[in-house]
Write a protein that holds these residues in place. Structure first.
Motif, PDB file in Angstrom:
ATOM      1  N   ALA A  79      35.344  35.697  28.087  1.00 13.63           N
ATOM      2  CA  ALA A  79      35.670  37.049  28.550  1.00 13.63           C
ATOM      3  C   ALA A  79      35.969  37.036  30.048  1.00 13.63           C
ATOM      4  N   LEU A  80      35.234  36.229  30.788  1.00  9.82           N
ATOM      5  CA  LEU A  80      35.458  36.132  32.225  1.00  9.82           C
ATOM      6  C   LEU A  80      36.866  35.610  32.515  1.00  9.82           C
ATOM      7  N   ALA A  81      37.328  34.639  31.734  1.00 10.82           N
ATOM      8  CA  ALA A  81      38.685  34.115  31.907  1.00 10.82           C
ATOM      9  C   ALA A  81      39.714  35.222  31.679  1.00 10.82           C
ATOM     10  N   THR A  82      39.480  36.053  30.679  1.00  8.20           N
ATOM     11  CA  THR A  82      40.397  37.164  30.406  1.00  8.20           C
ATOM     12  C   THR A  82      40.395  38.152  31.562  1.00  8.20           C
ATOM     13  N   VAL A  83      39.215  38.455  32.078  1.00  6.15           N
ATOM     14  CA  VAL A  83      39.121  39.368  33.220  1.00  6.15           C
ATOM     15  C   VAL A  83      39.862  38.769  34.416  1.00  6.15           C
ATOM     16  N   PHE A  84      39.650  37.490  34.679  1.00  2.00           N
ATOM     17  CA  PHE A  84      40.345  36.841  35.797  1.00  2.00           C
ATOM     18  C   PHE A  84      41.858  36.917  35.619  1.00  2.00           C
ATOM     19  N   HIS A  85      42.326  36.649  34.398  1.00  2.00           N
ATOM     20  CA  HIS A  85      43.768  36.728  34.131  1.00  2.00           C
ATOM     21  C   HIS A  85      44.276  38.144  34.405  1.00  2.00           C
ATOM     22  N   ASN A  86      43.553  39.133  33.920  1.00  2.00           N
ATOM     23  CA  ASN A  86      43.973  40.523  34.099  1.00  2.00           C
ATOM     24  C   ASN A  86      43.929  40.949  35.569  1.00  2.00           C
ATOM     25  N   LEU A  87      42.939  40.457  36.300  1.00  2.00           N
ATOM     26  CA  LEU A  87      42.889  40.742  37.740  1.00  2.00           C
ATOM     27  C   LEU A  87      44.066  40.076  38.453  1.00  2.00           C
ATOM     28  N   GLY A  88      44.427  38.876  38.015  1.00  2.00           N
ATOM     29  CA  GLY A  88      45.602  38.213  38.580  1.00  2.00           C
ATOM     30  C   GLY A  88      46.860  39.030  38.338  1.00  2.00           C
ATOM     31  N   ALA A  89      47.003  39.536  37.115  1.00  2.00           N
ATOM     32  CA  ALA A  89      48.179  40.338  36.770  1.00  2.00           C
ATOM     33  C   ALA A  89      48.222  41.631  37.584  1.00  2.00           C
ATOM     34  N   LEU A  90      47.066  42.251  37.761  1.00  2.00           N
ATOM     35  CA  LEU A  90      47.024  43.490  38.534  1.00  2.00           C
ATOM     36  C   LEU A  90      47.409  43.218  39.989  1.00  2.00           C
ATOM     37  N   HIS A  91      46.846  42.180  40.579  1.00  2.00           N
ATOM     38  CA  HIS A  91      47.191  41.845  41.969  1.00  2.00           C
ATOM     39  C   HIS A  91      48.663  41.458  42.087  1.00  2.00           C
ATOM     40  N   GLN A  92      49.192  40.817  41.057  1.00  2.00           N
ATOM     41  CA  GLN A  92      50.617  40.472  41.063  1.00  2.00           C
ATOM     42  C   GLN A  92      51.464  41.749  41.085  1.00  2.00           C
ATOM     43  N   LYS A  93      51.086  42.750  40.269  1.00  2.00           N
ATOM     44  CA  LYS A  93      51.799  44.036  40.266  1.00  2.00           C
ATOM     45  C   LYS A  93      51.766  44.687  41.638  1.00  2.00           C
TER      46      LYS A  93
END
Length: 172
Positions: A79-93
């Motif tokens: 779950a932490l990996a998914t959160v990290f991925h989603n945080l990466g995507a948000l920061h990318q946006k």
């Protein structure tokens, strides 16, 4: 909280985004039971994803950071990996590339550790796109090729999209 979460997903799928936001919030408030960590993680991430898609970046970031805290506390590395991925995507946006890269790299580390091929490929593809948008063709091609390799190993039909991106980068 599970019923509210399901209703939020249905409302989102039907385009009733105001109701979906309200239902996610209600589900989150009712999931404070510490034995229900997995439900709270799912609710936080669904809520944050919807907020992000609506351009509500500050509350989205807050919910992803709460999900990160919960995943760390519960020692749920996947779950932490998914959160990290989603945080990466948000920061990318948001155009915050250094944090985006950092979060994507952290997601990659865990996803590789657990041999989560499709998810690893997804993160590699996002990194490839990030580098493409800033004009770093070499890094973009490197990540795209890694994503294609994983997709081929996983027999993932999405690899065709990655191959198109690679060809487009090569022509630029």
């Amino acid at each position: 909280s599970r019923l509210l979460y399901c209703r939020a997903i249905v409302a989102e799928l039907h385009g009733d985004l105001d109701s979906a936001l309200s239902l996610y919030n209600a589900a989150l408030e009712s999931s404070t039971n510490p034995m229900n960590v997995h439900a709270a993680l799912a609710i936080l991430q669904g809520y944050a994803a919807l907020e992000s898609s609506l351009g509500l970046y500050t509350p989205s970031l807050e919910h992803y950071l709460r999900a990160e805290e919960l995943a760390v506390k519960s020692r749920n590395r996947v779950a932490l990996a998914t959160v990290f991925h989603n945080l990466g995507a948000l920061h990318q946006k948001l155009g915050d590339l250094e944090p985006a890269i950092d979060y994507y790299q952290r997601a990659l580390e865990i996803r590789r550790q657990f041999d989560l091929r499709l998810q690893t490929g997804e993160t590699l593809s996002n990194l490839a796109e990030l580098y493409r948008t800033v004009g770093d063709t070499s890094s973009s091609l490197e990540y795209t090729n890694k994503a294609i390799e994983i997709a081929q190993l996983s027999n993932d039909s999405r690899r065709l999209g990655a191959e198109v991106v690679r060809d487009r980068i090569a022509q630029a």
